[in-house]
Structure formats: structure tokens, C-alpha cells
Write an enzyme that holds these catalytic residues in place. Structure first.
Site, PDB file in Angstrom:
ATOM      1  N   ASN A  37       3.385   8.133  -7.133  1.00 48.95           N
ATOM      2  CA  ASN A  37       4.428   7.124  -6.989  1.00 48.95           C
ATOM      3  C   ASN A  37       3.798   5.781  -7.367  1.00 48.95           C
ATOM      4  O   ASN A  37       3.038   5.219  -6.591  1.00 48.95           O
ATOM      5  CB  ASN A  37       4.928   7.106  -5.533  1.00 48.95           C
ATOM      6  N   LYS A  91       5.210   2.955  -7.820  1.00 49.91           N
ATOM      7  CA  LYS A  91       5.857   1.767  -7.251  1.00 49.91           C
ATOM      8  C   LYS A  91       6.049   0.712  -8.361  1.00 49.91           C
ATOM      9  O   LYS A  91       6.280   1.088  -9.511  1.00 49.91           O
ATOM     10  CB  LYS A  91       5.054   1.241  -6.056  1.00 49.91           C
ATOM     11  N   HIS A  98      12.207   6.453   0.129  1.00 48.72           N
ATOM     12  CA  HIS A  98      10.859   5.972   0.441  1.00 48.72           C
ATOM     13  C   HIS A  98      10.949   4.890   1.521  1.00 48.72           C
ATOM     14  O   HIS A  98      11.897   4.100   1.543  1.00 48.72           O
ATOM     15  CB  HIS A  98      10.199   5.426  -0.826  1.00 48.72           C
ATOM     16  N   GLU A 142       9.550   2.144   1.834  1.00 46.68           N
ATOM     17  CA  GLU A 142       9.678   0.774   1.329  1.00 46.68           C
ATOM     18  C   GLU A 142      11.134   0.456   1.010  1.00 46.68           C
ATOM     19  O   GLU A 142      11.605  -0.653   1.233  1.00 46.68           O
ATOM     20  CB  GLU A 142       8.771   0.575   0.098  1.00 46.68           C
ATOM     21  N   GLU A 156       5.743  11.066   4.971  1.00 45.15           N
ATOM     22  CA  GLU A 156       4.815   9.948   4.823  1.00 45.15           C
ATOM     23  C   GLU A 156       4.839   9.089   6.084  1.00 45.15           C
ATOM     24  O   GLU A 156       5.744   8.256   6.245  1.00 45.15           O
ATOM     25  CB  GLU A 156       5.237   9.082   3.626  1.00 45.15           C
ATOM     26  N   GLY A 207      -0.654   3.037   2.104  1.00 47.90           N
ATOM     27  CA  GLY A 207      -1.335   1.865   1.559  1.00 47.90           C
ATOM     28  C   GLY A 207      -2.322   1.218   2.518  1.00 47.90           C
ATOM     29  O   GLY A 207      -2.816   0.121   2.273  1.00 47.90           O
ATOM     30  N   SER A 251      -2.102   7.339   1.931  1.00 50.63           N
ATOM     31  CA  SER A 251      -3.540   7.223   1.687  1.00 50.63           C
ATOM     32  C   SER A 251      -4.221   8.555   1.374  1.00 50.63           C
ATOM     33  O   SER A 251      -5.347   8.798   1.799  1.00 50.63           O
ATOM     34  CB  SER A 251      -4.233   6.522   2.862  1.00 50.63           C
ATOM     35  N   GLY A 257      -1.489   4.557  -4.280  1.00 50.35           N
ATOM     36  CA  GLY A 257      -2.669   3.890  -4.829  1.00 50.35           C
ATOM     37  C   GLY A 257      -3.541   4.764  -5.715  1.00 50.35           C
ATOM     38  O   GLY A 257      -3.895   4.363  -6.833  1.00 50.35           O
TER      39      GLY A 257
HETATM   40  P1  PGA Z   1      -0.460   5.426  -0.752  1.00 51.83           P
HETATM   41  O1  PGA Z   1       1.145   5.466  -0.959  1.00 51.83           O
HETATM   42  O2  PGA Z   1      -0.999   6.707  -1.314  1.00 51.83           O
HETATM   43  O3  PGA Z   1      -0.904   4.227  -1.508  1.00 51.83           O
HETATM   44  O4  PGA Z   1      -0.694   5.317   0.731  1.00 51.83           O
HETATM   45  C1  PGA Z   1       1.887   6.609  -0.726  1.00 51.83           C
HETATM   46  C2  PGA Z   1       3.359   6.359  -0.972  1.00 51.83           C
HETATM   47  O5  PGA Z   1       3.853   5.282  -0.591  1.00 51.83           O
HETATM   48  O6  PGA Z   1       4.065   7.207  -1.538  1.00 51.83           O
END
Ligand code: PGA
Length: 253
Positions: free
Chosen positions: A9, A11, A98, A100, A170, A176, A215, A237
Site C-alpha cells: 500500500n 499511500k 483503511h 487512514e 491492521e 507506520g 509495520s 513503508g
Molecule cells: P506500514 O503500513 O507497513 O507502514 O505500517 C501498513 C498499512 O497502513 O497498510
């Protein structure tokens, strides 16, 4: 056998040129997984790069995802993108719900449910994200929060439709932050999610891919992916460069 799906992803990251470059690098890195039918690789690019991303991964194991969609066919919805537009350019997956989008853009379970149905009606696969905030976990409310998200987000879908849906668990406190859920915590929650899916969709629950996200990195992927109910990852990330992302994919082999 459930399919293991490793999805990136991106983003709001990467221009069109950067996208083409990374996807070409990734194709080289993961040549060895071509022909392994039980593993899938998906990358969710920004809308602006989707069309070239689809062309770049043609004839490879990599499939392309959008990160959002508006659940209407067409019309006066300035700034939005319809499922038909995504389907038309060869997008196969859409990341929905998601955290976010839930937190910053106030998306509700019922709106996400509409989006899931719209995506399915165009024969694409939703990657349906769920997960609790840290305060929910500290208050012992994980099961309650997850159950509500699953029941409302997947309301009125048939068991047959669910065969095309991927669920991504998640925990928001792990996204993140570099703080990963331990494999035990992740497995326990995945098992709870599968129980809710069983209540709703019966035996089909055994076929549904449930990804872990938050993460996931090359150094923790193997342990997480070896858990019984963890069937892949949704990676932010560490999906932004071909080297780390391919290392995670290889950890799933
Ligand atoms: P992350 O993000 O691997 O950077 O923690 C995961 C996501 O938001 O799908």
C-alpha cells in the site's frame, strides 16, 4: 488451501516514473515466484500511476490495486473515481476501509460496505481493512470493535462474493509506528476475525485470505506469516522499495 497474498500500500507516495522504475525492479527481484500458484503479489499505487503500473506488470505475477473508489457508476461527483474507470484500465484490487480513510476522511462501515459491493459488481477484489485503536486494545475491546467492523463492512454479501474479498487486519497502533503486533497477538485476533466470518459465511470462512498489516518488515515477516490464520500482509513503508518488499514476499515462500 488459502492463497497467501502480499500486498503493498503505497499511500500518497511515488510519481508515475518512480512507479514504473520500482515495478521493473520488483519484477526482476521476484522472478523465482512466477509459477507458484498459491502466492499473489499486489501493489496499490496512487491513481495517477495506475494505468502505467498495469502496463508495466503485464505478464508478471504482480497485480495492481487502487487505494480507493467512489461507489457510484458515474455522474456529478467532482474529484471521484468510479469502479468502471478502474476496471477499464486493468486494475484488479481495491484497498478499502483503511484506517487512514476511516480516521481522516470519516468513512463509516456502511459507506465502506457500499464500496465493497461496487467493486465486486465490477469483478474486482476488495482488500477490506479493519483494525482497532490502541485505546480499544487497552480497554479490552478488540473483539467488539473488530466484530462490528466485519459485520457492518461485509453486510449482505453472499458466501460466493466473499471468495473474492481479502480481509486485512491492521492494528492502528502498529501502522507506520515500527511497533508490530507480536505473532501471538496477531494470530489471536486473526482467529477471532475468522470466527466472525464463519458465523456470517459458514465454511467459506476457511477460504478467505486474512492479511496482517502494521509495520511488517523483512525481519519480522517470516514469523508473522507462519501463523496459522495469517495469510499474507498489507505493507506500507516496506513496500516502497523493491528490495524490502521482495524480501517480505520471499519470506512467504
Ligand atoms: P506500514 O503500513 O507497513 O507502514 O505500517 C501498513 C498499512 O497502513 O497498510
Amino acid at each position: 488451501m488459502r492463497k497467501t497474498i502480499i500486498a503493498g500500500n503505497w499511500k500518497m507516495n511515488k510519481t508515475n516514473n518512480e512507479t514504473i522504475q520500482i515495478l521493473n525492479d520488483l519484477k526482476k527481484e521476484i522472478k523465482e515466484i512466477e509459477g507458484i500458484s498459491n502466492i499473489g503479489v499486489v501493489i496499490g499505487t496512487p491513481f495517477t500511476a495506475l494505468s502505467d503500473a498495469v502496463k508495466t506488470v503485464e505478464n508478471s505475477v504482480i497485480k495492481i490495486a487502487a487505494q480507493n473508489v467512489y461507489p457510484k457508476e458515474s455522474g456529478a461527483y467532482t474529484g471521484e473515481i468510479s469502479p468502471a474507470m478502474l476496471k477499464d484500465i486493468g486494475v484488479e484490487y481495491v484497498i478499502l476501509g483503511h484506517s487512514e480513510r476511516r480516521d481522516y476522511f470519516k468513512e463509516s462501515n456502511s459507506f465502506i460496505n457500499e464500496k465493497i459491493k461496487a467493486v465486486l459488481s465490477h469483478n474486482m477484489s476488495p482488500i477490506f481493512c479493519i483494525g482497532e485503536h490502541l485505546e480499544d486494545r487497552e480497554a479490552g475491546k478488540v473483539k467488539e470493535v473488530i466484530t462490528k467492523q466485519v459485520k457492518e463492512g461485509l453486510a449482505n454479501l453472499s458466501a460466493d462474493e466473499m471468495k473474492k474479498v481479502i480481509v486485512a487486519y491492521e492494528p492502528i497502533w502498529a501502522i507506520g509506528t515500527g511497533k508490530t503486533a507480536t505473532p501471538e497477538i496477531a494470530q489471536e485476533t486473526h482467529e477471532q476475525i475468522r470466527e466472525v466470518l464463519k458465523e456470517m459465511f459458514g465454511e467459506t470462512s476457511k477460504e478467505i485470505t486474512i492479511q496482517y498489516g502494521g509495520s511488517m518488515k523483512p525481519n519480522n515477516a517470516k514469523e508473522l506469516l507462519s501463523q496459522k490464520d495469517i495469510d499474507g500482509g498489507l505493507i506500507g513503508g516496506a513496500s516502497l522499495n523493491a528490495k524490502d518488499f521482495s524480501a517480505i514476499i520471499k519470506a512467504a515462500l
